[in-house]
Design a protein around this motif. Structure first.
Motif, mmCIF file in Angstrom:
data_model
loop_
_atom_site.group_PDB
_atom_site.id
_atom_site.type_symbol
_atom_site.label_atom_id
_atom_site.label_comp_id
_atom_site.label_asym_id
_atom_site.label_seq_id
_atom_site.Cartn_x
_atom_site.Cartn_y
_atom_site.Cartn_z
ATOM 1 N N SER A 220 -11.189 2.437 1.017
ATOM 2 C CA SER A 220 -11.209 3.283 2.211
ATOM 3 C C SER A 220 -9.815 3.316 2.836
ATOM 4 O O SER A 220 -9.307 4.381 3.190
ATOM 5 N N LEU A 221 -9.201 2.132 2.954
ATOM 6 C CA LEU A 221 -7.866 2.064 3.553
ATOM 7 C C LEU A 221 -6.867 2.941 2.796
ATOM 8 O O LEU A 221 -6.133 3.725 3.402
ATOM 9 N N VAL A 222 -6.858 2.802 1.482
ATOM 10 C CA VAL A 222 -5.876 3.552 0.694
ATOM 11 C C VAL A 222 -6.159 5.052 0.785
ATOM 12 O O VAL A 222 -5.242 5.871 0.931
ATOM 13 N N SER A 223 -7.435 5.408 0.742
ATOM 14 C CA SER A 223 -7.796 6.827 0.812
ATOM 15 C C SER A 223 -7.387 7.426 2.164
ATOM 16 O O SER A 223 -6.789 8.507 2.226
ATOM 17 N N ILE A 224 -7.676 6.698 3.227
ATOM 18 C CA ILE A 224 -7.322 7.177 4.570
ATOM 19 C C ILE A 224 -5.802 7.328 4.664
ATOM 20 O O ILE A 224 -5.275 8.346 5.129
ATOM 21 N N TYR A 225 -5.095 6.318 4.174
ATOM 22 C CA TYR A 225 -3.633 6.341 4.242
ATOM 23 C C TYR A 225 -3.074 7.537 3.466
ATOM 24 O O TYR A 225 -2.216 8.280 3.959
ATOM 25 N N LEU A 226 -3.562 7.746 2.251
ATOM 26 C CA LEU A 226 -3.038 8.853 1.439
ATOM 27 C C LEU A 226 -3.308 10.202 2.107
ATOM 28 O O LEU A 226 -2.434 11.064 2.149
ATOM 29 N N ASN A 227 -4.501 10.366 2.647
ATOM 30 C CA ASN A 227 -4.776 11.621 3.356
ATOM 31 C C ASN A 227 -3.817 11.801 4.523
ATOM 32 O O ASN A 227 -3.321 12.892 4.775
ATOM 33 N N GLU A 228 -3.548 10.692 5.210
ATOM 34 C CA GLU A 228 -2.646 10.704 6.371
ATOM 35 C C GLU A 228 -1.239 11.161 5.972
ATOM 36 O O GLU A 228 -0.583 11.899 6.697
ATOM 37 N N VAL A 229 -0.776 10.716 4.779
ATOM 38 C CA VAL A 229 0.582 11.109 4.369
ATOM 39 C C VAL A 229 0.567 12.364 3.481
ATOM 40 O O VAL A 229 1.542 12.650 2.781
ATOM 41 N N GLY A 230 -0.535 13.080 3.528
ATOM 42 C CA GLY A 230 -0.559 14.401 2.883
ATOM 43 C C GLY A 230 -0.968 14.408 1.420
ATOM 44 O O GLY A 230 -0.845 15.432 0.756
ATOM 45 N N VAL A 231 -1.421 13.255 0.910
ATOM 46 C CA VAL A 231 -1.926 13.267 -0.466
ATOM 47 C C VAL A 231 -3.443 13.411 -0.377
ATOM 48 O O VAL A 231 -4.175 12.442 -0.187
ATOM 49 N N LYS A 232 -3.866 14.653 -0.521
ATOM 50 C CA LYS A 232 -5.289 14.961 -0.341
ATOM 51 C C LYS A 232 -6.095 14.251 -1.429
ATOM 52 O O LYS A 232 -5.747 14.316 -2.612
ATOM 53 N N ASN A 233 -7.130 13.567 -1.033
ATOM 54 C CA ASN A 233 -7.941 12.843 -2.020
ATOM 55 C C ASN A 233 -9.370 12.723 -1.543
ATOM 56 O O ASN A 233 -9.653 12.860 -0.354
ATOM 57 N N ILE B 185 0.857 -1.198 0.000
ATOM 58 C CA ILE B 185 0.000 0.000 0.000
ATOM 59 C C ILE B 185 0.891 1.246 0.000
ATOM 60 O O ILE B 185 0.644 2.213 -0.725
ATOM 61 N N THR B 186 1.968 1.176 0.792
ATOM 62 C CA THR B 186 2.906 2.293 0.825
ATOM 63 C C THR B 186 3.517 2.513 -0.558
ATOM 64 O O THR B 186 3.637 3.652 -1.040
ATOM 65 N N ALA C 191 -9.712 11.602 17.345
ATOM 66 C CA ALA C 191 -10.975 11.513 16.598
ATOM 67 C C ALA C 191 -10.712 11.089 15.153
ATOM 68 O O ALA C 191 -11.520 10.409 14.532
ATOM 69 N N GLY C 192 -9.566 11.493 14.631
ATOM 70 C CA GLY C 192 -9.207 11.145 13.250
ATOM 71 C C GLY C 192 -9.105 9.647 13.087
ATOM 72 O O GLY C 192 -9.652 9.054 12.150
ATOM 73 N N TRP C 193 -8.421 9.005 14.025
ATOM 74 C CA TRP C 193 -8.291 7.552 13.999
ATOM 75 C C TRP C 193 -9.657 6.883 14.122
ATOM 76 O O TRP C 193 -9.990 5.955 13.393
ATOM 77 N N GLN C 194 -10.429 7.398 15.070
ATOM 78 C CA GLN C 194 -11.756 6.830 15.325
ATOM 79 C C GLN C 194 -12.624 6.907 14.068
ATOM 80 O O GLN C 194 -13.311 5.954 13.706
ATOM 81 N N LEU D 181 -5.158 -1.334 8.822
ATOM 82 C CA LEU D 181 -5.394 0.074 9.170
ATOM 83 C C LEU D 181 -4.466 0.519 10.296
ATOM 84 O O LEU D 181 -3.866 1.594 10.246
ATOM 85 N N LYS D 182 -4.311 -0.376 11.292
ATOM 86 C CA LYS D 182 -3.453 -0.034 12.443
ATOM 87 C C LYS D 182 -2.023 0.234 12.013
ATOM 88 O O LYS D 182 -1.373 1.141 12.508
ATOM 89 N N TYR D 183 -1.517 -0.612 11.094
ATOM 90 C CA TYR D 183 -0.140 -0.416 10.640
ATOM 91 C C TYR D 183 -0.009 0.804 9.741
ATOM 92 O O TYR D 183 1.040 1.426 9.677
ATOM 93 N N LEU D 184 -1.074 1.103 9.029
ATOM 94 C CA LEU D 184 -0.987 2.194 8.057
ATOM 95 C C LEU D 184 -1.022 3.564 8.693
ATOM 96 O O LEU D 184 -0.324 4.466 8.272
ATOM 97 N N ILE D 185 -1.883 3.708 9.689
ATOM 98 C CA ILE D 185 -1.945 5.040 10.285
ATOM 99 C C ILE D 185 -1.711 4.958 11.781
ATOM 100 O O ILE D 185 -2.244 4.101 12.474
ATOM 101 N N THR D 186 -0.870 5.836 12.240
ATOM 102 C CA THR D 186 -0.545 5.873 13.655
ATOM 103 C C THR D 186 -1.600 6.712 14.361
ATOM 104 O O THR D 186 -2.086 7.700 13.813
ATOM 105 N N VAL D 187 -1.949 6.274 15.561
ATOM 106 C CA VAL D 187 -2.927 7.061 16.314
ATOM 107 C C VAL D 187 -2.241 8.356 16.732
ATOM 108 O O VAL D 187 -1.201 8.338 17.394
ATOM 109 N N ASN D 188 -2.812 9.429 16.284
ATOM 110 C CA ASN D 188 -2.243 10.747 16.589
ATOM 111 C C ASN D 188 -2.854 11.244 17.911
ATOM 112 O O ASN D 188 -4.056 11.488 17.979
ATOM 113 N N PRO D 189 -2.017 11.385 18.974
ATOM 114 C CA PRO D 189 -2.582 11.771 20.274
ATOM 115 C C PRO D 189 -3.307 13.121 20.210
ATOM 116 O O PRO D 189 -4.248 13.364 20.951
#
Ligand code: ASP
Ligand code: MG
Length: 426
Positions: free
Chosen positions: A133-146, A17-18, A88-91, A76-84
Motif C-alpha cells: 500500500s505504501l509503495v503504491s500510494i507513493y508511486l501514485n503521488e509521484v505520478g507513476v500511475k499504478n 522506497i524512493t 482527502a487524498g492524505w486521509q 507514510l508521513k515522510y513519503l507523501i506530503t499533505v497536500n492542502p
C-alpha cells in the motif's frame, strides 16, 4: 510483460522506497506486475506479535503491534506530503493502512481458540498488505500511475496455514479474469507476495521468503517475458560472503543448478520459485537495487559450465541413528513407516544413509519436531541422537576445497555424487 519482485530490504527506509520508485520509473512504458515483500524486518516483528498473542499476553501483543503501526504511519508521513488542496487524498492513504491495522487488532482482542498457524497467517499477512500500500500510494503521488491489488482475492490456497498449497486452477482463472485486464488501463500493477487466501476468505501464507514463489506464479500465468528479483547483492554468489569472504559472483546459472542450490539450503531464492518459470522457459534475473546498472545474474534453461565450487553450510544439524531393535534388517516395512512419520511431522532429512540394521538421518534441529520424531520412531527402532553438527554441501567440488573446508573437523557422515559432496561434521 515483466514481473518484478522487490525484497524487504529494498523498501526498509523512505530513501530505499524512493530508490525503488526510481527503478520502476526507469522502465517507463513497460507493463510490469510488481510483487513487494514486507518492509525490512516487519515479518519478524509480526511473528513476535503472534507469539505474544498465542501465549495469552494480549497487552504485549498489542504493544508490539503498535510499533509496527507507528513505523508504517511514520513512513507514510515522510513519503507523501499533505497536500492542502487535497487533504482527502492524505486521509484516504492513511485510512488504507488503518483498515489493515483494524483487521489485526480485532483479532488480538480475542482469545486464541484455534491453532497457532492459523493466527500466524491472519496476523503476519498484514506486513505485505502495508508495504505494498505504501509503495503504491507513493508511486501514485509521484505520478507513476499504478493499481494496487489485494492478492488474497486472486491467489487461492488450501488451509495448510503457514505452508499453504496453491490452487493453480482457481488462481489462474482469477489472474486471467481480474489481473490481465488491468493492464489495458495501467502499466504498473502492485500486489503482495507470500500471502493468499482460502475459499473461506481466511488469509494464508506460503512459507517464509515465499514472495519469490508468488512472483513466479504470476510470471507463469501471465506468460511474462522475464521475472526480476531485486536484491541487495550484486549477483547470486557461490557461498554466503559472511561465512566465506572469497565467495564469488556468478553471472549465469541454469534452472537446474538453482534448484539444486536451494534444495541444499542456499538462501538464494525460494526453492519453489524455479518450477513455474522453468515450465514456461521464463528467464529469472537477480539484480541489485542498490546498483541497477549492474547486469546481475541470469537464470535460464541454458546449461552453464565451469562453475566455481558452490558452498552451502547448514548449522544446527541433528544426526539420528535408527537401529532395528532385534538385529533384523531395516527393510521396506520399517522404512515406509519411517517415511510416513516424516510426512506426518513435516520434516525432511537433509541427508540419509542406510546400513544393514540401522539408518542414519541428518535433520534440521527443530527441537519440537525432533522430539516428536524420536518418540514416534522409538516404537520401531532404537533411537540415538547427536546434536550441534554442521552439514557442508559443496557442488562442483574439488579435492582442495573439500580439504580446506573440512580441516580440523571430525567427519560423521559423508556422501558424494559426481557433482555434489555432503559432509556432516562435528
Ligand atoms: N515477508 C516474508 C518473509 O520475510 C516473505 C518474503 O519476504 O518473501 O519471509
Ligand atoms: Mg525476503
Amino acid at each position: 510483460m515483466k514481473v518484478f519482485k522487490f525484497g524487504g530490504a529494498s523498501i526498509n527506509t523512505v530513501e530505499r522506497i524512493t530508490n525503488t520508485g526510481n527503478i520502476i520509473k526507469s522502465f517507463k512504458g513497460e507493463k510490469i506486475l510488481i510483487i513487494i515483500s514486507a518492509m525490512g524486518k516487519t515479518t519478524n516483528a509480526l511473528e513476535k506479535v503472534v507469539d505474544a498473542f498465542f501465549a495469552g499476553r494480549k497487552e504485549d501483543a498489542l504493544q508490539l503491534f503498535e510499533q509496527v503501526k507507528e513505523s508504517h504511519l511514520s513512513t507514510l508521513k515522510y513519503l507523501i506530503t499533505v497536500n492542502p488542496k487535497d487533504p482527502a487524498g492524505w486521509q484516504q492513504a492513511e485510512n488504507q493502512l488503518k483498515d489493515f491495522f483494524t483487521e489485526v487488532e480485532w483479532l488480538l482482542h480475542d482469545k486464541p481458540v484455534r491453532e497457532y498457524d492459523y493466527y500466524y497467517d491472519q496476523i503476519v499477512c498484514c506486513g505485505e498488505l502495508l508495504s505494498t500500500s505504501l509503495v503504491s500510494i507513493y508511486l501514485n503521488e509521484v505520478g507513476v500511475k499504478n493499481k494496487w491489488v489485494d492478492v488474497r482475492d486472486i491467489v487461492r490456497t488450501d488451509d495448510n496455514f503457514r505452508d499453504a498449497y496453491i490452487n493453480w486452477n482457481y488462481t489462474q482463472q482469477k489472474v486471467k479474469a481480474d489481473i490481465e485486464p488491468l493492464f489495458t488501463e495501467f502499466d504498473i500493477v502492485i500486489t503482495q507476495g507470500f500471502i493468499g487466501a482460502t475459499d473461506e476468505n481466511e488469509s494464508t501464507t506460503l512459507g517464509r521468503e515465499g514472495s519469490d514463489f508468488s512472483a513466479a506464479i504470476f510470471a507463469n500465468i501471465l506468460d511474462a517475458e522475464s521475472q526480476t528479483i531485486w536484491k541487495d547483492v550484486e549477483a547470486v554468489m557461490s557461498a554466503d560472503p559472511k561465512e566465506f569472504p572469497d565467495a564469488e559472483n556468478i553471472y549465469a546459472l541454469s534452472y537446474r543448478e538453482v534448484v539444486e542450490m536451494a534444495y541444499y539450503g542456499a538462501q538464494v531464492i525460494h526453492p519453489k520459485t524455479i518450477k513455474p518459470l522453468e515450465n514456461k522457459n521464463i528467464p529469472l534475473h537477480v539484480r541489485c537495487f542498490l546498483n541497477p546498472e549492474l547486469p546481475g545474474t541470469i537464470i535460464s534453461n541454458k546449461p552453464v559450465h565451469n562453475l566455481p565450487p558452490v558452498i552451502v553450510l547448514k548449522k544446527d544439524q541433528v544426526l539420528m541413528e535408527l537401529s532395528s531393535k532385534d538385529f533384523s534388517f531395516v527393510e521396506e516395512k520399517p522404512m515406509s513407516q519411517l517415511h510416513e512419520m516424516f510426512a506426518a511431522i513435516k520434516i525432511r532429512p537433509n541427508l540419509s544413509q542406510n546400513g544393514a540394521i540401522s539408518l542414519l538421518c541428518c535433520l534440521d534441529d527443530k527441537a519440537e519436531k525432533i522430539e516428536k520424531l524420536a518418540l514416534a520412531a522409538s516404537g520401531i527402532f532404537d533411537v540415538q541422537i547427536e546434536k550441534n553438527l554442521t552439514l557442508l554441501t559443496i557442488r562442483h567440488y574439488t579435492p582442495e576445497k573439500i580439504q580446506e573446508l573440512t580441516k580440523g573437523k571430525t567427519i560423521v557422515l559423508e556422501q558424494k555424487t559426481t557433482e555434489t559432496i555432503q559432509v556432516l561434521m562435528r
